[in-house]
Design a protein around this motif. Structure first.
Motif, PDB file in Angstrom:
ATOM      1  N   LEU A  45       8.433  16.112  -3.358  1.00  0.00           N
ATOM      2  CA  LEU A  45       7.127  15.990  -2.726  1.00  0.00           C
ATOM      3  C   LEU A  45       6.023  15.872  -3.771  1.00  0.00           C
ATOM      4  O   LEU A  45       5.112  15.045  -3.646  1.00  0.00           O
ATOM      5  CB  LEU A  45       6.888  17.206  -1.829  1.00  0.00           C
ATOM      6  CG  LEU A  45       5.752  17.109  -0.816  1.00  0.00           C
ATOM      7  CD1 LEU A  45       5.984  15.992   0.189  1.00  0.00           C
ATOM      8  CD2 LEU A  45       5.575  18.445  -0.090  1.00  0.00           C
ATOM      9  N   ALA A  46       6.097  16.704  -4.816  1.00  0.00           N
ATOM     10  CA  ALA A  46       5.095  16.655  -5.874  1.00  0.00           C
ATOM     11  C   ALA A  46       5.138  15.319  -6.612  1.00  0.00           C
ATOM     12  O   ALA A  46       4.092  14.729  -6.929  1.00  0.00           O
ATOM     13  CB  ALA A  46       5.323  17.805  -6.851  1.00  0.00           C
ATOM     14  N   ALA A  47       6.358  14.835  -6.878  1.00  0.00           N
ATOM     15  CA  ALA A  47       6.496  13.547  -7.569  1.00  0.00           C
ATOM     16  C   ALA A  47       5.923  12.423  -6.719  1.00  0.00           C
ATOM     17  O   ALA A  47       5.243  11.520  -7.238  1.00  0.00           O
ATOM     18  CB  ALA A  47       7.970  13.284  -7.883  1.00  0.00           C
ATOM     19  N   ALA A  48       6.188  12.466  -5.416  1.00  0.00           N
ATOM     20  CA  ALA A  48       5.662  11.433  -4.522  1.00  0.00           C
ATOM     21  C   ALA A  48       4.141  11.428  -4.529  1.00  0.00           C
ATOM     22  O   ALA A  48       3.510  10.367  -4.553  1.00  0.00           O
ATOM     23  CB  ALA A  48       6.185  11.656  -3.102  1.00  0.00           C
ATOM     24  N   LEU A  49       3.550  12.615  -4.512  1.00  0.00           N
ATOM     25  CA  LEU A  49       2.088  12.704  -4.524  1.00  0.00           C
ATOM     26  C   LEU A  49       1.515  12.169  -5.830  1.00  0.00           C
ATOM     27  O   LEU A  49       0.523  11.424  -5.831  1.00  0.00           O
ATOM     28  CB  LEU A  49       1.663  14.155  -4.305  1.00  0.00           C
ATOM     29  CG  LEU A  49       0.153  14.420  -4.270  1.00  0.00           C
ATOM     30  CD1 LEU A  49      -0.507  13.639  -3.132  1.00  0.00           C
ATOM     31  CD2 LEU A  49      -0.119  15.914  -4.112  1.00  0.00           C
ATOM     32  N   ALA A 256       5.684   9.928   4.176  1.00  0.00           N
ATOM     33  CA  ALA A 256       4.908   8.975   3.376  1.00  0.00           C
ATOM     34  C   ALA A 256       3.480   8.890   3.899  1.00  0.00           C
ATOM     35  O   ALA A 256       2.520   8.804   3.112  1.00  0.00           O
ATOM     36  CB  ALA A 256       5.567   7.598   3.402  1.00  0.00           C
ATOM     37  N   ARG A 257       3.318   8.922   5.212  1.00  0.00           N
ATOM     38  CA  ARG A 257       1.977   8.938   5.807  1.00  0.00           C
ATOM     39  C   ARG A 257       1.210  10.190   5.377  1.00  0.00           C
ATOM     40  O   ARG A 257       0.037  10.118   5.007  1.00  0.00           O
ATOM     41  CB  ARG A 257       2.094   8.866   7.328  1.00  0.00           C
ATOM     42  CG  ARG A 257       0.840   9.228   8.091  1.00  0.00           C
ATOM     43  CD  ARG A 257      -0.267   8.223   7.930  1.00  0.00           C
ATOM     44  NE  ARG A 257       0.100   6.920   8.438  1.00  0.00           N
ATOM     45  CZ  ARG A 257      -0.761   5.883   8.494  1.00  0.00           C
ATOM     46  NH1 ARG A 257      -1.994   6.027   8.051  1.00  0.00           N
ATOM     47  NH2 ARG A 257      -0.362   4.713   8.956  1.00  0.00           N
ATOM     48  N   VAL A 258       1.869  11.342   5.417  1.00  0.00           N
ATOM     49  CA  VAL A 258       1.228  12.597   5.027  1.00  0.00           C
ATOM     50  C   VAL A 258       0.823  12.552   3.554  1.00  0.00           C
ATOM     51  O   VAL A 258      -0.304  12.930   3.184  1.00  0.00           O
ATOM     52  CB  VAL A 258       2.172  13.790   5.285  1.00  0.00           C
ATOM     53  CG1 VAL A 258       1.574  15.083   4.730  1.00  0.00           C
ATOM     54  CG2 VAL A 258       2.447  13.946   6.780  1.00  0.00           C
ATOM     55  N   VAL A 259       1.728  12.103   2.706  1.00  0.00           N
ATOM     56  CA  VAL A 259       1.459  12.053   1.266  1.00  0.00           C
ATOM     57  C   VAL A 259       0.304  11.110   0.952  1.00  0.00           C
ATOM     58  O   VAL A 259      -0.586  11.430   0.151  1.00  0.00           O
ATOM     59  CB  VAL A 259       2.730  11.638   0.495  1.00  0.00           C
ATOM     60  CG1 VAL A 259       2.394  11.266  -0.949  1.00  0.00           C
ATOM     61  CG2 VAL A 259       3.758  12.763   0.528  1.00  0.00           C
ATOM     62  N   HIS A 260       0.289   9.941   1.578  1.00  0.00           N
ATOM     63  CA  HIS A 260      -0.787   8.981   1.298  1.00  0.00           C
ATOM     64  C   HIS A 260      -2.129   9.494   1.802  1.00  0.00           C
ATOM     65  O   HIS A 260      -3.161   9.291   1.147  1.00  0.00           O
ATOM     66  CB  HIS A 260      -0.451   7.624   1.912  1.00  0.00           C
ATOM     67  CG  HIS A 260       0.395   6.771   1.029  1.00  0.00           C
ATOM     68  ND1 HIS A 260      -0.104   5.744   0.263  1.00  0.00           N
ATOM     69  CD2 HIS A 260       1.722   6.814   0.762  1.00  0.00           C
ATOM     70  CE1 HIS A 260       0.868   5.187  -0.431  1.00  0.00           C
ATOM     71  NE2 HIS A 260       1.987   5.810  -0.141  1.00  0.00           N
ATOM     72  N   ALA A 261      -2.138  10.173   2.943  1.00  0.00           N
ATOM     73  CA  ALA A 261      -3.391  10.740   3.436  1.00  0.00           C
ATOM     74  C   ALA A 261      -3.883  11.827   2.493  1.00  0.00           C
ATOM     75  O   ALA A 261      -5.078  11.883   2.144  1.00  0.00           O
ATOM     76  CB  ALA A 261      -3.195  11.300   4.844  1.00  0.00           C
TER      77      ALA A 261
END
Length: 295
Positions: A45-49, A256-261
């Protein structure tokens, strides 16, 4: 109330409105998000962010470059604040709020509203066209299984290439393509990080990048949806399913929606804070003879 205070209040209300609209997009999906988070590592999750933030940073460089080419060079910190805070307007239903917000914010730096709108329009054009080229090229070459006749996807590839060959874009298309290649790579790596090594590997990355690029294009084309809500997830799920399976595709599209927001609001807040702390002032425009209208 002075005009300056009124504008500050309007900006605060604008951010609150975008936060509210973003929250509405997730309303009623708390259990789904919790389940998806439970299946995703904190490291993933951290890497994605982080890589999503990197991708967003590259888009700001492209927008600032376009704006400078149009004749309004703006300091980096000020340009980032204008771009990222204005981009929050995409969470409000409709297709004009980001343009309007960036035009209003740019006025503090002597950027004519028409020029700001033009820069934002060209940015969106390049962003969408490169996404179409990346995605359709992957389908045509067999990297991504998207169904349908390949000749139809080839038409999409040609259409994207034609847009990038337009005179208003063509002169500086090389640097724009390099920046957008970095953007799509960052976003794809973010999705891969959310999937985790148990569900996808590096060999799946080209297909994941293409799937996200096409889902983003679908979200842009559905102008009435805030930030492409629904369309982006639907396309991403459909394209990821052959790669990772349906359950993983659904969970990843939602995360992915949550991370991009989260990345959108975080980078907008950081950009606004940086601009305020440095006390940026309106930047001088170019002399008429130096102004250019190409990208």
């Amino acid at each position: 109330m002075t005009r300056a205070r009124a504008l500050d209040l309007a900006r605060i209300l604008f951010v609150l409105l975008t936060l509210g609209c973003a929250w509405l997009g997730f309303r009623g999906r708390g259990d789904e998000i919790a389940d998806a988070l439970a299946d995703t590592s904190a490291l993933g999750l951290a890497a994605a962010l982080l890589v999503t933030l990197l991708g967003l940073a590259l888009t700001a460089i492209l927008w600032r470059r376009i704006l400078a080419r149009l004749g309004s060079p703006v300091p980096e910190r000020a340009a980032s604040a204008i771009f990222f805070v204005g981009q929050l307007g995409k969470y409000v239903p409709g297709s004009v709020w980001s343009f309007a917000a960036q035009a209003q914010l740019g006025r503090r730096h002597d950027v004519p509203a028409r020029r700001s709108v033009t820069a934002s329009g060209l940015f969106l054009l390049v962003h969408t066209a490169t996404g179409a080229v990346v995605g359709t090229a992957a389908v045509v070459t067999g990297v991504l299984d998207a169904g349908g006749p390949r000749w139809l996807w080839a038409l999409g590839l040609v259409a994207g290439a034609v847009v990038l060959a337009l005179p208003v874009v063509r002169r500086d298309v090389g640097p724009a393509m390099v920046l957008m290649a970095g953007v799509w790579l960052a976003y794809g790596v973010g999705v891969l990080a959310l999937l985790g090594p148990a569900r996808a590997g590096l060999d799946d990355l080209p297909a994941i990048i293409a799937a996200f690029a096409l889902s983003h294009v679908a979200g842009v084309l559905l102008v009435i949806a805030p930030a492409g809500l629904g369309a982006r997830e639907g396309v991403l799920i459909a394209l990821l399913e052959p790669v990772v399976g349906l359950d993983a595709a659904i969970a990843t599209a939602l995360l992915a929606r949550v991370v991009h927001a989260a990345a959108d609001f975080a980078i907008a807040g950081l950009a606004a804070l940086r601009a305020r702390r440095t006390g940026v002032r309106p930047s001088p425009g170019l002399r008429p003879a130096d102004r250019r209208t190409d990208l």
